[in-house]
Design a protein around this motif. Structure first.
Motif, short mmCIF file in Angstrom:
data_model
loop_
_atom_site.label_atom_id
_atom_site.label_comp_id
_atom_site.label_asym_id
_atom_site.label_seq_id
_atom_site.Cartn_x
_atom_site.Cartn_y
_atom_site.Cartn_z
N ILE A 141 52.46 -32.35 40.08
CA ILE A 141 53.85 -32.57 39.71
C ILE A 141 53.94 -33.17 38.31
N ARG A 142 53.06 -34.11 38.01
CA ARG A 142 53.12 -34.80 36.72
C ARG A 142 52.65 -33.94 35.57
N ASN A 388 59.85 -38.79 36.71
CA ASN A 388 60.05 -40.23 36.62
C ASN A 388 58.72 -40.97 36.57
N SER A 389 58.74 -42.14 35.96
CA SER A 389 57.52 -42.96 35.89
C SER A 389 57.16 -43.55 37.25
N GLY A 390 58.13 -43.67 38.13
CA GLY A 390 57.90 -44.14 39.50
C GLY A 390 58.64 -43.27 40.48
N TRP A 396 59.63 -37.62 42.88
CA TRP A 396 59.22 -37.90 41.51
C TRP A 396 60.01 -37.10 40.48
N SER A 397 60.38 -35.87 40.82
CA SER A 397 61.08 -35.03 39.85
C SER A 397 62.57 -35.37 39.84
N ASP A 398 63.16 -35.23 38.68
CA ASP A 398 64.59 -35.50 38.50
C ASP A 398 65.24 -34.22 37.97
N THR A 399 66.04 -33.57 38.80
CA THR A 399 66.67 -32.30 38.44
C THR A 399 68.11 -32.29 38.94
#
Length: 582
Positions: A141-142, A388-390, A396-399
């Protein structure tokens, strides 16, 4: 209204038990319920109800919007997976209209987070391998993140989706650097300090009392004098007895101090963290960061053994730092690094608790990448992708809720493909919901879908949906993919028939179960389940028999095998289009 515990996301509508256990359990006040936790657990409860975990600082996590269920609107909530043994039994309080329903939930048949690392993969148990798998999912993901100079590494115009496609579908990543992490930062700045401090740890002189020859006694304290007074005899020689020994004070060097206990525990945690980082980033080959972390791990393991042989114990938590940890130039750095890595351990506990949502996050991204790689598609719109960092309870993903819109040309038939995040919670006020047009129909929320592909024929406006569940098992023996597919198919058909009766509308939908494949699970027998039943000797083909609507595939996080899964996804998508628009 009665809430339910669900053992699979679609469990509210499933009737037939899965592998011998029920897909849902009705909750009654005061009950103690034991449920199968192989695929996590979800809670179906009234929309206005409030959920609390008794004795735990956890927050409930809603999944999607409200849907109609019997007497009123319901919603789904995810429950965390236990990371420690004491978390396997948890109390729930459901408050609705001034009434409180209290139940105790016991989760069975799932792995707990391992407490340490092993020297090799052969020595690792299922829990260690599951932990490594979770870290690999997070690493994949990262890879949507850009680091340092994006223009140099990936190209100035590349988005997060482009970076995922480049990382997952090409072999060039072996020439790239592994991602930056806390353990990498420690490996860069701490080796010299750790080597210096662990080679010459701080010693203190410890005063102890012991029997010794009279001529060797140099110091007496009050306790020694009190003991001497109680001995029979009139002179010191008589009180010393035939062996002429008395209690005296002696000083000896002692290493078992708080600061050295902290140092030893830092070495243990750092070695475990370094091992996990190396396992999660094996695909980066000869990355300098992986080499650096491996050298740091060897240093930590060597000094840990030396301190353990010296009799230094583990610290007892909570730790109140002493003067040395706060002000000594050597140990102050050790203490700061220890606090950093302890916070990382807490984050990993949270990662383990919400691993089902982490897999759902990965599944959503994989679905978009799988469609984006098709040669016959054209991008119309893509949601911004930010990592996101956390985490937010595993997310974790921001969409945006509308992940992507594509135009697909299939045999001169043009289709609009919309990829929707069905776990996004819409606002309660419809006037505040700016994405109403991109929301799925409410019955999809009741199925607990991870993502939905909405297909629309440009010629006649006819539409259909492909409901996708990202399913992650947390046990050594996961349920067979065919059992999951059969259960999901049963639930989907029940929902469609109910909606046709209640609303008078006929919805056109199919389904797909995407299951995770940890290394310890043998998935060779059921890599793909089509809606027809084929013998193992037959070549697997996709067809429709006996009215089955749901497919099933397994997805690996290893980029070398992601492409193979995406090929099966193409077959399923094309077959779904043919059947939805037949």
């Amino acid at each position: 209204m009665i809430p339910f515990i669900l053992t699979v996301p679609w469990g509210l509508y499933a009737i037939t038990p899965i592998a011998g256990f029920n897909a849902k359990h009705a909750l009654k006040n005061g009950d103690t319920i034991t449920v199968d936790g192989r695929y996590g657990a979800m809670l179906a409860l009234p929309k206005v109800a409030e959920l609390r975990f008794t004795g735990r600082n956890w927050r409930s996590q809603s999944e999607g919007g409200a849907f109609s269920w019997r007497d009123g609107p319901f919603r789904l909530c995810s429950l965390p997976t236990a990371a420690q043994e004491r978390e396997q039994e948890v109390g729930l309080e459901i408050r609705e209209n001034g009434q409180v329903l209290s139940v105790t939930l016991k989760m069975d048949n799932h792995l707990l987070r391992p407490c340490g690392a092993h020297n090799s993969t052969q020595d690792a148990g299922p829990a260690d391998m599951m932990h490594g798998f979770i870290l690999q999912v997070l690493a994949r993901i990262r890879e949507a993140e850009s680091e340092h100079d994006p223009a140099e590494c990936w190209g100035a115009s590349m988005t997060g989706w482009d970076r995922l496609q480049a990382a997952w579908l090409t072999k060039k990543v072996r020439g790239e650097e592994a991602p930056l992490d806390l353990i990498v930062e420690h490996a860069e700045r701490l080796p010299r300090r750790i080597d210096e401090t662990a080679s010459y740890p701080r010693r203190v002189l410890k005063r102890t009392r012991e029997l010794m020859a009279i001529d060797r006694i140099q110091e007496l304290d009050n306790a020694c004098i009190e003991w001497l007074i109680r001995q029979p005899g009139r002179s010191v020689a008589e009180k010393a007895g035939p062996r002429q020994r008395l209690f005296g004070v002696t000083r000896e060097e002692n290493l078992d101090t708080l600061e050295n206990r902290v140092l030893k525990d830092l070495l243990r945690l750092s070695a475990n963290e370094a091992h996990a980082y190396s396992q999660a980033n094996k695909r980066y080959g000869n990355s300098e960061r992986v080499k650096l972390v491996n050298r740091y791990r060897s240093l930590c393991r060597r000094h840990y053994r030396d301190l353990d042989d010296a009799g230094i114990l583990r610290p007892t938590h909570p730790i109140n730092p002493n003067y040395v940890l706060q002000h000594d130039s050597r140990y102050r750095i050790i203490w700061n690094a220890y606090r950093e890595i302890l916070s990382g351990e807490q984050r990993k506990d949270d990662l383990w608790r919400w691993q089902r949502r982490l897999w759902a996050d990965f599944t959503r991204l994989a679905v978009v990448v799988a469609i984006d790689r098709l040669s016959s598609k054209k991008r119309i719109a893509m949601s911004p992708l930010h990592i996101n960092s956390g985490q937010a309870n595993g997310h974790w993903s921001d969409t945006y809720p509308l992940l992507a819109v594509f135009m697909l040309n299939r045999h001169n038939r043009f289709l609009i493909i919309e990829v929707l995040d069905t776990t996004d919670v819409p606002p309660d006020d419809p006037n505040e919901d700016k994405d109403q047009c991109s929301r799925p129909t409410s019955w999809i929320y009741g199925l607990g879908c991870t993502v939905v592909i909405r297909l629309t024929n440009c010629d006649n406006g006819y539409s259909g949906s492909l409901c996708i569940w990202g399913v992650h098992g947390t046990a050594t023996e996961p349920i067979s993919l065919s059992d999951l597919v059969y259960s999901a198919d049963e639930a989907l058909q029940k929902v469609l028939s109910q909606e046709a009766i209640w609303t008078g509308q006929t919805f056109n939908a199919r389904g797909l179960v995407i299951r995770s494949t940890p290394d310890f699970a043998n998935m060779s027998a059921d890599q793909m389940i089509p809606p027809i039943r084929c013998s193992k000797t037959e070549s697997i083909k996709v067809g429709a028999e006996q009215g089955n609507l749901v497919y099933g595939i397994t997805l690996d996080v290893d980029p070398d095998r992601i492409n193979e899964t995406f090929t099966w996804f193409d077959v399923i998508l094309n077959d779904s289009i043919d059947r939805l628009f037949a």
